[in-house]
Design an enzyme around this catalytic site. Structure first.
Site, mmCIF file in Angstrom:
data_model
loop_
_atom_site.group_PDB
_atom_site.id
_atom_site.type_symbol
_atom_site.label_atom_id
_atom_site.label_comp_id
_atom_site.label_asym_id
_atom_site.label_seq_id
_atom_site.Cartn_x
_atom_site.Cartn_y
_atom_site.Cartn_z
ATOM 1 N N GLY A 189 0.714 -1.277 0.077
ATOM 2 C CA GLY A 189 -0.011 0.031 -0.121
ATOM 3 C C GLY A 189 0.917 1.143 0.139
ATOM 4 O O GLY A 189 0.434 2.315 -0.581
ATOM 5 N N SER A 190 1.911 1.096 0.713
ATOM 6 C CA SER A 190 2.851 2.330 0.656
ATOM 7 C C SER A 190 3.401 2.625 -0.616
ATOM 8 O O SER A 190 3.465 3.717 -1.277
ATOM 9 C CB SER A 190 4.057 2.003 1.590
ATOM 10 O OG SER A 190 3.657 1.458 2.897
ATOM 11 N N ASP A 297 -7.222 0.980 3.884
ATOM 12 C CA ASP A 297 -8.064 0.375 5.126
ATOM 13 C C ASP A 297 -9.332 0.304 4.719
ATOM 14 O O ASP A 297 -10.182 -0.019 5.625
ATOM 15 C CB ASP A 297 -7.892 1.260 6.293
ATOM 16 C CG ASP A 297 -6.546 1.375 6.903
ATOM 17 O OD1 ASP A 297 -5.699 0.387 6.398
ATOM 18 O OD2 ASP A 297 -5.924 2.230 7.458
ATOM 19 N N SER A 322 -4.141 -1.582 0.308
ATOM 20 C CA SER A 322 -3.063 -2.456 0.763
ATOM 21 C C SER A 322 -3.321 -3.832 0.757
ATOM 22 O O SER A 322 -4.665 -4.102 1.325
ATOM 23 C CB SER A 322 -2.583 -1.882 2.172
ATOM 24 O OG SER A 322 -1.801 -2.841 2.745
ATOM 25 N N HIS A 327 -4.831 -6.366 6.455
ATOM 26 C CA HIS A 327 -5.944 -5.825 5.562
ATOM 27 C C HIS A 327 -7.050 -6.547 5.065
ATOM 28 O O HIS A 327 -7.147 -7.692 5.621
ATOM 29 C CB HIS A 327 -5.244 -5.136 4.346
ATOM 30 C CG HIS A 327 -4.447 -3.770 4.760
ATOM 31 N ND1 HIS A 327 -4.984 -2.347 4.911
ATOM 32 C CD2 HIS A 327 -3.376 -3.953 5.511
ATOM 33 C CE1 HIS A 327 -4.008 -1.748 5.287
ATOM 34 N NE2 HIS A 327 -2.868 -2.537 5.892
ATOM 35 N N ASN A 395 10.816 -0.202 -9.469
ATOM 36 C CA ASN A 395 10.320 -1.440 -9.643
ATOM 37 C C ASN A 395 9.393 -1.925 -8.354
ATOM 38 O O ASN A 395 9.943 -2.309 -7.261
ATOM 39 C CB ASN A 395 11.402 -2.542 -9.693
ATOM 40 C CG ASN A 395 10.814 -3.898 -10.138
ATOM 41 O OD1 ASN A 395 9.728 -4.042 -10.144
ATOM 42 N ND2 ASN A 395 11.593 -4.990 -10.180
HETATM 43 C C1 LIG Z 1 -4.257 4.354 5.552
HETATM 44 C C2 LIG Z 1 -2.995 3.456 4.999
HETATM 45 N N1 LIG Z 1 -2.346 3.649 3.979
HETATM 46 C C3 LIG Z 1 -1.490 3.104 3.617
HETATM 47 C C4 LIG Z 1 -0.801 1.815 4.339
HETATM 48 C C5 LIG Z 1 0.335 1.040 3.830
HETATM 49 O O1 LIG Z 1 0.131 -0.111 3.471
HETATM 50 P P1 LIG Z 1 1.363 -1.293 3.518
HETATM 51 O O2 LIG Z 1 1.491 -1.701 5.020
HETATM 52 O O3 LIG Z 1 0.756 -2.326 2.556
HETATM 53 O O4 LIG Z 1 2.476 -0.491 2.809
HETATM 54 C C6 LIG Z 1 -1.400 1.508 5.567
HETATM 55 C C7 LIG Z 1 -1.072 0.513 6.253
HETATM 56 O O5 LIG Z 1 -1.763 -0.040 7.177
HETATM 57 C C8 LIG Z 1 -2.595 2.171 5.902
HETATM 58 O O6 LIG Z 1 -3.446 1.867 7.087
#
Ligand SMILES: Cc1ncc(COP(=O)(O)O)c(C=O)c1O
Length: 542
Positions: A189-190, A297, A322, A327, A395
């Protein structure tokens, strides 16, 4: 147990061997190890349509060495059918052998792999009964079944490893579920958030390209990697305040925070509760701003504008997801970016895949049929399009194993959403009498139906949060804070430029007094009741 055979060396994997004494029970050689043959019996009576191979997959016996080895007495119980026996006998090899072709062997072994995965799930991973005070009540967790493990096995047997057929299927299906034209799978998600912000800085957007110093309206109460890519791209975050019990941005502040430098709004649907999409979308449209929904979320949450309900992630120019195990669905590490605009898709794809201009999927060449005919001002004529870069990219692709798990999870999405909503209402009902007294219960944003990520609670001023969290921990009930709380107060923000035009009092209150407990689909009614009883018991005594 297989026992030693006299002449094992003449047989190899895929051979179908028939014993003189029982020619109607041929055996399929699956493994030759040391001095033993591991075999599978073909003695079942499965319908032909259910077989992983047909008569055409059995090769003529002439290709095989003559001779009949002494066969093991006991064999694996796995059975396919009598088909092979019938075929082998038709070739007049009651005492001889036939052989499965390579692709039939692939199917047979895949079927075995799936069966083994299913058995492994049942024996090792199936959920155990809840024991109050002994078992944990986690805040989140992956919920999966044999199907995910079967898909994972299939993908690993493909050994494609990088993004392949499962990824393509996942992206198509995910986009369709959300009602969006395009979905691109990424490794978190990041990463999805980073891609969304990076995409808005693409020169391909011409006059709408964002540049360093441009402002992005967001909130400080949430996950750090919603805010991080704003800063990483050189944009300036403008924080509006949030309020309990919806935990989302104050919509009027979003409208008032717009300045001549504002180019985008990028916010998360807090813990699955949609932000005021009608108001925020109207601000974005009025000022020509990009709207990006961090839906990491909120998979399964819906919001209605003018009576038309759509899933979160279906409203913004871009939306992110994510698939980390905590999740709504998981593929281990994973995420996605979705959009409708083909130019945004092209940009995100390029940035995700090293920044290249070419869009061929892994393992494919010349999808455009003009690989050596493209022209770029400074590149030699006919320079291979595969190695032309229109962006400074990354990547961030996923592997096909991740996608295979995600694909099986999509089948469960509806059930997961229903379960999250049910667990939410169980907690609301059990804790309802306390609402507004010592504790504030969460509330869905008007016109929304959240698929809650967690159950958010805010203690009344004067009640200390830490002893309650420690008490719940002593009962093995997991708790979490609203992630970074107030991002501007985190050590990483010390030298970061930002604006907070209305102050962040609501955000600070959440940082001080809010926490959440689990309601994910893996929690049973007993676990939910135990959580509620523990919270109300502690509050009654405080
Ligand atoms: C609102 C939100 N955005 C982004 C992320 C990031 O996701 P990831 O952990 O897959 O990088 C999270 C992670 O829990 C999140 O709660």
């Amino acid at each position: 147990m297989p026992r030693r055979v006299r002449d094992y060396s003449m047989h190899t994997i895929g051979d179908i061997v028939c014993a003189a004494e029982s020619p109607e029970t041929p055996l399929l050689v699956l493994e030759t190890a040391g001095t033993t043959l591991r075999v599978a019996a073909f003695c079942g009576a499965a319908a032909e349509g259910a077989l992983p191979f047909g008569p055409e997959d059995i090769e003529a016996p002439e290709a095989l060495a003559a001779g009949t080895p002494q066969l093991p007495e006991a064999v694996d119980t796995w059975s396919i059918s009598r088909l092979a026996a019938v075929r082998a006998q038709a070739w007049g090899c009651a005492q001889g052998c036939a052989r499965l072709g390579g692709s039939a062997m692939d199917r047979v072994l895949r079927r075995m792999g799936r069966q083994t995965s299913r058995a492994h799930y049942a024996a090792v991973h199936a959920p155990r009964p809840f024991e109050p005070g002994v078992s944990a009540v986690p805040v989140s967790g992956k919920c999966w079944g044999a199907e995910e493990m079967e898909n994972l096995t299939e993908a690993s047997l493909d050994f494609w490893l990088t993004a392949g057929r499962f990824c393509e299927a996942f992206e198509k299906r995910f986009a369709a579920i959300l009602g969006r034209k395009h979905a691109l799978a990424v490794n978190s998600g990041s990463s999805a958030n980073l891609l969304a912000m990076s995409a808005l800085a693409s020169p391909l957007l011409k006059e709408r390209q964002m540049r360093p110093g441009d402002e992005v309206i967001t909130v400080a109460a949430g996950f750090p990697t919603t805010v991080a890519p704003i800063v990483q791209m050189g944009f300036v975050p403008v924080f509006v305040d949030v309020t309990a019990p919806t935990y989302n941005a104050v919509a009027e502040q979003v409208a008032e925070a717009v300045s001549p430098k504002t180019k985008a709004i990028f916010m998360a649907h807090t813990l699955g509760n949609p932000f005021d999409l009608a108001a925020v979308k109207a601000v974005a449209e009025r000022h020509g701003l990009w709207l990006v929904e961090d839906s990491c979320d909120a998979l399964g949450s819906t919001y209605a504008i003018n009576g038309g309900s759509r899933m979160c992630g279906a409203f913004g120019d871009l939306a992110t997801f994510s698939f980390y195990p905590a999740h709504h669905i998981t593929m281990g590490e994973g995420g996605a970016v979705v959009c409708d605009n083909p130019l945004l898709r092209k940009i995100v794809l390029s940035l995700r895949d090293w920044g290249r201009d070419c869009w061929c999927p892994p393992g494919k060449d010349d999808t455009c049929s003009h690989r050596y005919e493209w022209k770029f001002p400074l590149l030699p004529a006919g320079y291979d399009h595969k190695y032309v870069y229109s962006h400074l990219g990354y990547n961030l692709k996923i592997s096909d194993m991740q996608a295979a798990v995600g694909l099986a999870q999509l089948d469960r999405l509806e059930g997961f959403t229903a379960r999250r909503r049910k667990n939410f209402s169980l907690l609301q009902k059990a804790l309802g009498p306390l609402d507004g007294k010592k504790i504030l219960l969460p509330q869905a944003t008007p016109n929304s139906a959240p698929s809650w990520f967690g159950y958010l609670l805010t203690l009344a001023p004067g009640i200390s949060r830490q002893p309650l969290l420690e008490f719940l921990n002593s009962r093995h009930i997991g708790t979490r804070l609203l992630f970074a709380g107030n991002m501007t107060k985190q050590p990483c923000f010390e030298n970061v430029r930002y604006r907070a035009p209305f102050g962040l009092d609501g955000t600070d209150a959440i940082m001080e007094r809010t926490f959440w407990v689990g309601l994910y689909p893996g929690l049973s009614e007993d676990q939910i009741a135990y959580t509620a009883e523990s919270i109300s018991g502690w509050l009654a005594a405080c």
